[in-house]
Design a protein around this motif. Structure first.
Motif, short mmCIF file in Angstrom:
data_model
loop_
_atom_site.label_atom_id
_atom_site.label_comp_id
_atom_site.label_asym_id
_atom_site.label_seq_id
_atom_site.Cartn_x
_atom_site.Cartn_y
_atom_site.Cartn_z
N GLU A 83 0.81 -1.22 0.00
CA GLU A 83 0.00 0.00 0.00
C GLU A 83 0.85 1.27 0.00
OE1 GLU A 83 -2.82 -0.24 3.19
OE2 GLU A 83 -3.86 -1.96 2.30
N VAL A 84 0.31 2.26 -0.70
CA VAL A 84 0.94 3.58 -0.78
C VAL A 84 -0.10 4.63 -0.41
CG1 VAL A 84 2.08 5.27 -2.25
CG2 VAL A 84 2.50 2.82 -2.62
N ILE A 85 0.20 5.42 0.60
CA ILE A 85 -0.71 6.49 1.02
C ILE A 85 -0.55 7.68 0.08
CG2 ILE A 85 -1.08 8.20 2.85
CD1 ILE A 85 -0.49 5.95 4.85
N VAL A 86 -1.69 8.24 -0.34
CA VAL A 86 -1.68 9.30 -1.35
C VAL A 86 -2.87 10.23 -1.10
CG1 VAL A 86 -3.07 7.90 -2.96
CG2 VAL A 86 -1.58 9.70 -3.87
N PRO A 87 -2.74 11.52 -1.39
CA PRO A 87 -3.87 12.43 -1.19
C PRO A 87 -5.04 12.09 -2.12
CG PRO A 87 -2.05 13.57 -2.26
CD PRO A 87 -1.52 12.25 -1.81
N ALA A 88 -6.24 12.19 -1.60
CA ALA A 88 -7.44 11.82 -2.35
C ALA A 88 -7.77 12.80 -3.46
CB ALA A 88 -8.63 11.68 -1.40
N ASN A 89 -7.27 14.03 -3.36
CA ASN A 89 -7.66 15.09 -4.30
C ASN A 89 -6.62 15.38 -5.36
OD1 ASN A 89 -6.01 16.19 -2.13
ND2 ASN A 89 -6.40 18.20 -3.02
N THR A 90 -5.64 14.51 -5.53
CA THR A 90 -4.61 14.76 -6.52
C THR A 90 -5.12 14.51 -7.94
OG1 THR A 90 -2.33 14.20 -7.15
CG2 THR A 90 -3.75 12.38 -6.47
N TYR A 91 -4.32 14.93 -8.93
CA TYR A 91 -4.61 14.56 -10.31
C TYR A 91 -4.45 13.05 -10.45
CZ TYR A 91 -4.33 14.36 -15.40
OH TYR A 91 -4.55 14.05 -16.72
N ILE A 92 -5.25 12.45 -11.29
CA ILE A 92 -5.33 10.98 -11.36
C ILE A 92 -4.00 10.33 -11.72
CG2 ILE A 92 -6.01 10.81 -13.78
CD1 ILE A 92 -8.08 8.67 -12.81
N ALA A 93 -3.08 11.05 -12.39
CA ALA A 93 -1.80 10.46 -12.77
C ALA A 93 -1.02 9.97 -11.56
CB ALA A 93 -0.96 11.48 -13.55
N THR A 94 -1.13 10.68 -10.44
CA THR A 94 -0.44 10.27 -9.22
C THR A 94 -0.87 8.87 -8.81
OG1 THR A 94 -0.62 12.60 -8.54
CG2 THR A 94 0.20 11.03 -6.91
N ILE A 95 -2.17 8.63 -8.89
CA ILE A 95 -2.72 7.34 -8.48
C ILE A 95 -2.47 6.28 -9.55
CG2 ILE A 95 -4.90 6.17 -7.93
CD1 ILE A 95 -5.79 8.90 -6.73
N LEU A 96 -2.51 6.66 -10.80
CA LEU A 96 -2.21 5.72 -11.88
C LEU A 96 -0.80 5.13 -11.73
CD1 LEU A 96 -3.67 7.62 -14.97
CD2 LEU A 96 -4.50 5.45 -14.04
N ALA A 97 0.15 5.96 -11.28
CA ALA A 97 1.52 5.47 -11.09
C ALA A 97 1.57 4.34 -10.07
CB ALA A 97 2.43 6.61 -10.66
N ILE A 98 0.73 4.43 -9.06
CA ILE A 98 0.69 3.40 -8.01
C ILE A 98 0.09 2.11 -8.56
CG2 ILE A 98 -0.21 2.80 -5.73
CD1 ILE A 98 -0.29 5.85 -5.13
N THR A 99 -1.07 2.21 -9.20
CA THR A 99 -1.75 1.01 -9.68
C THR A 99 -1.02 0.39 -10.87
OG1 THR A 99 -3.28 2.41 -11.00
CG2 THR A 99 -4.00 1.72 -8.81
N ARG A 100 -0.39 1.20 -11.72
CA ARG A 100 0.40 0.67 -12.82
C ARG A 100 1.54 -0.21 -12.31
NH1 ARG A 100 2.99 5.02 -16.68
NH2 ARG A 100 3.59 3.23 -17.95
N SER A 101 2.00 0.08 -11.10
CA SER A 101 3.13 -0.63 -10.52
C SER A 101 2.70 -1.86 -9.72
CB SER A 101 3.92 0.32 -9.62
OG SER A 101 4.29 1.49 -10.32
N GLY A 102 1.40 -2.16 -9.73
CA GLY A 102 0.91 -3.32 -8.99
C GLY A 102 0.74 -3.07 -7.51
N LEU A 103 0.73 -1.80 -7.12
CA LEU A 103 0.56 -1.43 -5.72
C LEU A 103 -0.85 -0.90 -5.47
CD1 LEU A 103 4.00 0.38 -5.38
CD2 LEU A 103 3.47 -1.97 -4.68
N LYS A 104 -1.19 -0.71 -4.22
CA LYS A 104 -2.55 -0.30 -3.86
C LYS A 104 -2.55 1.11 -3.26
CE LYS A 104 -6.51 -1.51 -0.94
NZ LYS A 104 -7.03 -2.46 0.08
N PRO A 105 -3.26 2.05 -3.90
CA PRO A 105 -3.35 3.40 -3.32
C PRO A 105 -4.33 3.45 -2.16
CG PRO A 105 -4.55 3.28 -5.40
CD PRO A 105 -3.94 1.93 -5.19
N VAL A 106 -3.94 4.15 -1.12
CA VAL A 106 -4.81 4.37 0.03
C VAL A 106 -5.02 5.87 0.13
CG1 VAL A 106 -5.05 4.16 2.53
CG2 VAL A 106 -4.00 2.31 1.21
N LEU A 107 -6.25 6.31 -0.06
CA LEU A 107 -6.56 7.73 -0.16
C LEU A 107 -6.69 8.38 1.22
CD1 LEU A 107 -9.21 7.69 -3.04
CD2 LEU A 107 -6.72 7.76 -3.19
#
Length: 368
Positions: A83-107
């Motif tokens: 899991e990677v903690i990330v702000p919920a209001n960021t541009y979607i690219a930030t979150i795409l980088a996490i999921t593209r890498s096989g990791l799980k974003p936690v908002l």
């Protein structure tokens, strides 16, 4: 009266037409168009600018963040579904980088004042699978990195910066890009440091991480035709590197121009129905965007348009409400949703005239 455009990239780049043309011609005549001297020099210049040891030029900002996570996985520091903690209001690219890498974003919700991740909300989301905090310096204002780094150290987490909008921004006197374990930059043409196409970079002080990313960006090669990783093709090309070298020389000057416009708007927009940007005392933002909030945002945008002022919405739909992330359907992030519903970006750029800033303030003050 001439309309105020949101961002005039043509005017921004034509200021340095001769220098940009010379740089392009230098690459053209060199005959070396991929991973040549221009990339090598730019990497050294940008690393020096960010006060870090290493810079790796890559294809774009999304790849920059993705490569950081992929490198950590190759180095055995992360694995699938961590899991990677990330702000919920960021541009979607930030979150795409996490999921593209096989990791799980936690908002995690942001601080409503600064729009950056709220450090006070992070610890509650940490568990045994958490491996990193991805802090976003949204709109060009640094996140509260001292607190975030303390949390990272306490729980043994990597701290990564999404610095795509924060070229030259300062936190406690230190530049973004060197405030955590690694940082991803975008040089999309509209950024404070923009190329004339897609481009990005990773900065870090970690030699092993840098070496891994150098390989991953080039098919996972350690030498020609010898592949040690399942890599990507994400190389900063020579033309964009040469143009970025020109624009880097003017970055601080351009950031000062943006700050002058922002200072004027902060002092002179006096409309009780509009919430102005809030700047913390220990940061120096670079004003990639000048974002206000208004309960009747759409009406404000329409009013400004009728008066010849172009605005944009960054961003109209929150990541957890996007169809791309259907798994979050039904999730509620009230602060994030408030921001996405009410935020409006006013024009700001290094070529904006004081006359245009005066007009923006006067028109905005007439809105009711």
């Amino acid at each position: 009266m001439k309309n105020v455009s949101f961002l005039d990239l043509r005017a921004i780049n034509l200021r340095y037409l001769k220098q940009l043309t010379t740089a392009f011609e230098r690459v053209l005549k060199s005959g070396r168009y991929i991973l040549g001297e221009e990339v090598n020099i730019f990497e050294k210049e940008f690393a020096n600018y960010c006060c870090v040891k290493y810079c790796i030029g890559v294809g774009n900002g999304l790849d920059a963040l993705t490569l950081i996570f992929l490198a950590y996985k190759e180095l055995g520091l992360m694995k699938d579904n961590d899991e990677v903690i990330v702000p919920a209001n960021t541009y979607i690219a930030t979150i795409l980088a996490i999921t593209r890498s096989g990791l799980k974003p936690v908002l995690v919700e942001p601080d409503i004042r600064t729009y950056n991740i709220d450090p006070g909300e992070i610890e509650a989301k940490i568990n045994s699978r958490t491996r990193a905090i991805l802090a976003v310096h949204l709109y060009g204002q640094p996140a509260q990195m001292s607190v975030i780094n303390r949390i990272g150290k306490k729980f043994g987490l990597k701290v990564i910066e999404d610095a795509a909008q924060a070229h030259g921004a300062l936190f406690n006197g230190k530049k973004c890009g060197g405030l955590g374990d690694a940082a991803g930059f975008s040089f999309y043409p509209s950024k404070n440091l923009g190329a004339l196409g897609d481009a990005g970079a990773v900065t870090t002080n970690n030699q092993k991480l840098a070496e891994c990313i150098l390989s991953l960006r080039n098919y996972g090669c350690c030498s020609k035709y010898i592949n040690i990783y399942k890599g990507l093709n994400s190389r900063l090309d020579e033309v964009q590197a040469s143009l970025l070298r020109v624009n880097l020389k003017h970055l601080d000057q351009d950031n000062k121009a943006r700050s002058s416009i922002a200072d004027y708007l902060l002092r002179n927009i006096k409309n009780s129905s509009i919430v102005l940007p809030y700047v913390l005392k220990n940061v120096v933002p670079v004003w990639h965007l000048f974002v206000v909030r208004a309960k009747n945002r759409d009406k404000l945008q329409s009013f400004l348009k009728k008066n010849g002022i172009e605005t944009l919405i960054h961003y109209p739909v929150a990541p957890h409400q996007q169809k791309a992330y259907r798994e979050w359907k039904g999730c509620s992030f009230p602060i994030t949703e408030n921001i996405h519903k009410h935020a409006l970006s006013l024009p700001i750029s290094p070529v904006m005239s004081l006359e245009s800033a005066v007009r923006i303030a006067k028109v905005t003050n007439r809105f009711c």
